[in-house]
Design an enzyme around this catalytic site. Structure first.
Site, mmCIF file in Angstrom:
data_model
loop_
_atom_site.group_PDB
_atom_site.id
_atom_site.type_symbol
_atom_site.label_atom_id
_atom_site.label_comp_id
_atom_site.label_asym_id
_atom_site.label_seq_id
_atom_site.Cartn_x
_atom_site.Cartn_y
_atom_site.Cartn_z
ATOM 1 N N ASP A 22 -11.264 8.954 -4.000
ATOM 2 C CA ASP A 22 -9.952 8.492 -4.498
ATOM 3 C C ASP A 22 -9.485 9.336 -5.678
ATOM 4 O OD1 ASP A 22 -7.726 6.848 -4.442
ATOM 5 O OD2 ASP A 22 -8.601 5.398 -5.833
ATOM 6 N N HIS A 39 -4.287 16.150 -1.760
ATOM 7 C CA HIS A 39 -5.093 15.916 -0.554
ATOM 8 C C HIS A 39 -5.740 17.219 -0.073
ATOM 9 C CE1 HIS A 39 -3.806 11.854 -0.525
ATOM 10 N NE2 HIS A 39 -2.578 12.082 -0.127
ATOM 11 N N GLU A 69 -5.639 0.499 5.881
ATOM 12 C CA GLU A 69 -4.459 0.093 5.101
ATOM 13 C C GLU A 69 -3.603 1.278 4.663
ATOM 14 O OE1 GLU A 69 -7.692 -1.153 4.307
ATOM 15 O OE2 GLU A 69 -7.192 -2.830 5.626
ATOM 16 N N ASN A 70 -4.113 2.497 4.831
ATOM 17 C CA ASN A 70 -3.356 3.668 4.365
ATOM 18 C C ASN A 70 -2.092 3.944 5.196
ATOM 19 O OD1 ASN A 70 -6.263 5.489 3.156
ATOM 20 N ND2 ASN A 70 -4.780 4.314 1.990
HETATM 21 C C1 IPE Z 1 -9.204 3.982 -0.612
HETATM 22 O O1 IPE Z 1 -8.297 4.487 -1.526
HETATM 23 C C2 IPE Z 1 -9.094 4.725 0.687
HETATM 24 C C3 IPE Z 1 -9.491 6.122 0.683
HETATM 25 C C4 IPE Z 1 -9.979 6.783 -0.327
HETATM 26 C C5 IPE Z 1 -9.338 6.791 1.940
HETATM 27 P P1 IPE Z 1 -6.864 3.839 -1.739
HETATM 28 O O2 IPE Z 1 -6.189 4.659 -2.756
HETATM 29 O O3 IPE Z 1 -6.177 3.672 -0.437
HETATM 30 O O4 IPE Z 1 -7.231 2.384 -2.289
HETATM 31 P P2 IPE Z 1 -6.376 1.346 -3.143
HETATM 32 O O5 IPE Z 1 -5.057 1.168 -2.444
HETATM 33 O O6 IPE Z 1 -6.207 1.941 -4.499
HETATM 34 O O7 IPE Z 1 -7.216 0.108 -3.170
HETATM 35 C C1 IPE Z 2 -7.363 9.171 -1.892
HETATM 36 O O1 IPE Z 2 -6.496 9.608 -2.884
HETATM 37 C C2 IPE Z 2 -7.099 9.836 -0.581
HETATM 38 C C3 IPE Z 2 -6.527 8.944 0.449
HETATM 39 C C4 IPE Z 2 -6.359 7.653 0.364
HETATM 40 C C5 IPE Z 2 -6.156 9.589 1.687
HETATM 41 P P1 IPE Z 2 -5.139 8.844 -3.156
HETATM 42 O O2 IPE Z 2 -4.070 9.418 -2.298
HETATM 43 O O3 IPE Z 2 -5.325 7.379 -3.000
HETATM 44 O O4 IPE Z 2 -4.888 9.217 -4.670
HETATM 45 P P2 IPE Z 2 -4.391 8.253 -5.817
HETATM 46 O O5 IPE Z 2 -5.291 7.062 -5.831
HETATM 47 O O6 IPE Z 2 -2.976 7.883 -5.491
HETATM 48 O O7 IPE Z 2 -4.501 9.081 -7.051
HETATM 49 MG MG MG Z 3 -5.886 5.925 -4.266
#
Ligand code: IPE
Ligand code: IPE
Ligand code: MG
Length: 250
Positions: A22, A39, A69-70
């Site tokens: 994350d 990314h 959930e993404n």
């Molecule tokens: C968890 O990160 C999923 C991945 C790293 C793929 P998110 O950024 O989606 O989680 P939340 O929304 O902060 O809980």
């Molecule tokens: C995690 O990084 C990668 C995915 C969920 C694909 P984020 O995209 O959630 O990065 P932040 O949490 O917004 O910094």
């Molecule tokens: Mg994140």
């Protein structure tokens, strides 16, 4: 194989490490760049981390790349991530395959494009016989999805209600080929699991680090491994005392 760092050589090395990668978006934001830039940097950090884990004798690395959930993210970001997977496979598959990495994908493949599914299948098939480390990429994965899909498969197989114990259900879970993760890492500073490996992480050691995923390097990995080596894992028992199994009612 490169030498173990002295700090890790002293303590136990986890067999299975799971990582919630994350912080990509915040890493990019700090640089006034679009989230996609984060990314992309995250893929590079992943490739380096896989090889560093292999060097340290870790047998399984399971990473959270895209959660169930993404899909709630903007269309542009979701399609960017899907496209990035194809680019990453094209760019890094040969390198990982040559370094002895076996690749497995865990998650619901029914909702991704045919092109992506084909790329996953290709990555899995050409690395199938590698044994140095197994990289499991959790994509369109959720811990709750995993429990539900395992139950569905068990029912389909006709497993009788009384035969459905923990070990049996575990055989239907997405990571049935791996031991439970010893170490569960989350980068990016949030202290939550976000629906990753809910079943498998029951006794994992949890380590949360402020480090944003694209910045995760050998020093960060070694710091987390050193923290793991300091942990006292008891699994519900008491250290150095025999268990009272004899008192347990059948
Ligand atoms: C968890 O990160 C999923 C991945 C790293 C793929 P998110 O950024 O989606 O989680 P939340 O929304 O902060 O809980
Ligand atoms: C995690 O990084 C990668 C995915 C969920 C694909 P984020 O995209 O959630 O990065 P932040 O949490 O917004 O910094
Ligand atoms: Mg994140």
């Amino acid at each position: 194989m490169s030498a173990l760092s002295p700090v890790n050589a002293k303590g136990p090395v986890p067999r299975h490490v799971a990582i919630v990668m994350d912080g990509n978006g915040r890493w990019a934001k700090k640089r006034f760049m679009p989230r996609f830039f984060g990314h992309k940097a995250g893929v590079d950090a992943l490739v380096k981390t896989v090889l560093s884990c292999a060097d340290r004798g870790i047998e399984h690395l399971t990473v959270f790349a895209f959660s169930s959930e993404n899909w709630k993210r903007p269309t542009e970001e979701v399609s960017g991530l899907m496209g990035l997977v194809l680019v990453a496979v094209a760019k890094y598959l040969t390198k990982l395959a040559d370094r002895g990495v076996r690749i497995r994908i865990v998650g619901d493949r029914s909702q991704v494009s045919d092109k992506l599914r084909a790329a996953w299948e290709h990555a899995e098939s050409i690395t199938r016989d590698n044994t140095r480390i197994t990289l499991s990429v959790a994509f369109n994965y959720g811990g709750r999805w995993d429990v539900v899909q395992a139950c569905r498969q068990a029912i389909r197989d006709g497993v009788a209600t009384d035969d459905l114990d923990e070990a049996t259900l575990n055989r239907y879970m997405a990571l049935s080929y791996a031991p439970d993760p010893d170490l569960f890492i989350r980068t990016g500073g949030e202290v939550r699991m976000s629906n990753f490996l809910l079943w498998q992480a029951a006794y994992s050691e949890l380590v949360f680090t402020e480090c944003l995923w694209p910045e995760f390097d050998d020093a960060a990995l070694d710091a987390v491994l050193a923290e793991y080596a300091r942990r006292d894992r008891r699994f519900g028992g008491v250290k150095d005392a025999p268990p009272a199994q004899a008192l347990r009612q059948a």
